[in-house]
Scaffold this motif. Structure first.
Motif, mmCIF file in Angstrom:
data_model
loop_
_atom_site.group_PDB
_atom_site.id
_atom_site.type_symbol
_atom_site.label_atom_id
_atom_site.label_comp_id
_atom_site.label_asym_id
_atom_site.label_seq_id
_atom_site.Cartn_x
_atom_site.Cartn_y
_atom_site.Cartn_z
ATOM 1 N N GLN A 62 -5.742 6.818 1.299
ATOM 2 C CA GLN A 62 -4.892 5.626 1.303
ATOM 3 C C GLN A 62 -3.967 5.608 2.520
ATOM 4 O OE1 GLN A 62 -5.155 2.897 -0.629
ATOM 5 N NE2 GLN A 62 -7.001 3.985 -1.260
ATOM 6 N N LYS A 87 3.596 5.920 -5.584
ATOM 7 C CA LYS A 87 3.305 6.028 -7.011
ATOM 8 C C LYS A 87 2.231 7.098 -7.254
ATOM 9 C CE LYS A 87 1.941 3.313 -11.011
ATOM 10 N NZ LYS A 87 1.465 2.024 -11.504
ATOM 11 N N MET A 88 1.221 7.116 -6.382
ATOM 12 C CA MET A 88 0.163 8.127 -6.501
ATOM 13 C C MET A 88 0.761 9.533 -6.417
ATOM 14 S SD MET A 88 -2.812 6.464 -4.075
ATOM 15 C CE MET A 88 -4.011 7.783 -4.319
ATOM 16 N N GLN A 135 0.832 -1.204 0.000
ATOM 17 C CA GLN A 135 0.000 0.000 0.000
ATOM 18 C C GLN A 135 0.868 1.256 0.000
ATOM 19 O OE1 GLN A 135 -2.386 -1.277 3.510
ATOM 20 N NE2 GLN A 135 -4.124 -0.481 2.344
ATOM 21 N N GLN A 163 -1.496 12.473 -8.179
ATOM 22 C CA GLN A 163 -2.914 12.221 -7.917
ATOM 23 C C GLN A 163 -3.439 13.145 -6.817
ATOM 24 O OE1 GLN A 163 -4.382 8.286 -7.731
ATOM 25 N NE2 GLN A 163 -3.077 7.527 -9.374
ATOM 26 N N ASP A 164 -4.740 13.202 -6.746
ATOM 27 C CA ASP A 164 -5.446 14.093 -5.830
ATOM 28 C C ASP A 164 -5.042 13.848 -4.373
ATOM 29 O OD1 ASP A 164 -7.669 16.061 -5.435
ATOM 30 O OD2 ASP A 164 -8.452 14.385 -4.227
ATOM 31 N N GLU A 187 2.676 10.412 -9.515
ATOM 32 C CA GLU A 187 1.763 10.673 -10.632
ATOM 33 C C GLU A 187 0.928 11.935 -10.419
ATOM 34 O OE1 GLU A 187 -0.458 7.046 -10.866
ATOM 35 O OE2 GLU A 187 1.164 5.967 -11.888
ATOM 36 N N GLY A 243 2.192 1.903 -3.350
ATOM 37 C CA GLY A 243 1.116 2.449 -4.167
ATOM 38 C C GLY A 243 0.916 3.935 -3.903
ATOM 39 N N ILE A 244 1.024 4.334 -2.652
ATOM 40 C CA ILE A 244 0.876 5.744 -2.288
ATOM 41 C C ILE A 244 2.027 6.559 -2.882
ATOM 42 C CG2 ILE A 244 0.892 7.389 -0.357
ATOM 43 C CD1 ILE A 244 -0.538 5.114 1.276
ATOM 44 N N ASP A 297 -7.326 11.579 -2.266
ATOM 45 C CA ASP A 297 -7.131 10.144 -2.507
ATOM 46 C C ASP A 297 -5.886 9.628 -1.788
ATOM 47 O OD1 ASP A 297 -9.393 10.120 -4.111
ATOM 48 O OD2 ASP A 297 -8.253 10.433 -5.961
ATOM 49 N N ILE A 298 -4.841 10.438 -1.782
ATOM 50 C CA ILE A 298 -3.605 10.036 -1.103
ATOM 51 C C ILE A 298 -3.839 9.930 0.399
ATOM 52 C CG2 ILE A 298 -1.248 10.787 -0.528
ATOM 53 C CD1 ILE A 298 -1.177 12.001 -3.424
#
Length: 90
Positions: free
Chosen positions: A42, A28-29, A22, A34-35, A32, A25-26, A38-39
């Motif tokens: 997570q 990577k978010m 996880q 990401q919002d 990238e 994945g965070i 969303d982060i």
């Protein structure tokens, strides 16, 4: 190590590996872009997972204190006190 304790340790390791995935994945978010919401969502999920894992570790420790008491009463009391301190710190 008995089978039950080995099973619990394996369960703990699996939970930690999942949390590690996880976290990757965070990362990577974030890379990238990401919002933020969303982060944070997570991150909250990872924190919750780690909290549950800590509970399992503490429960395993307390169970061991009762199932495998030491002969020296003072040492047994110290083991139980240590387990209680882990709960309070959590």
């Amino acid at each position: 190590m008995n089978k039950e304790k080995a099973g619990c340790s394996k369960q703990i390791l699996n939970r930690l590996k999942r949390a590690e995935g996880q976290m990757r994945g965070i990362q990577k978010m974030i890379d990238e872009g990401q919002d933020c919401f969303d982060i944070v969502t997570q991150l909250s999920a990872v924190r919750s997972s780690i909290d549950r894992t800590m509970g399992l570790v503490i429960a395993e420790n307390i169970t061991d204190c009762f199932e495998n008491p030491v002969v020296d009463e003072a040492e047994q009391q110290e083991r139980l006190q240590h387990a209680l301190e882990m709960i309070i710190k959590k």
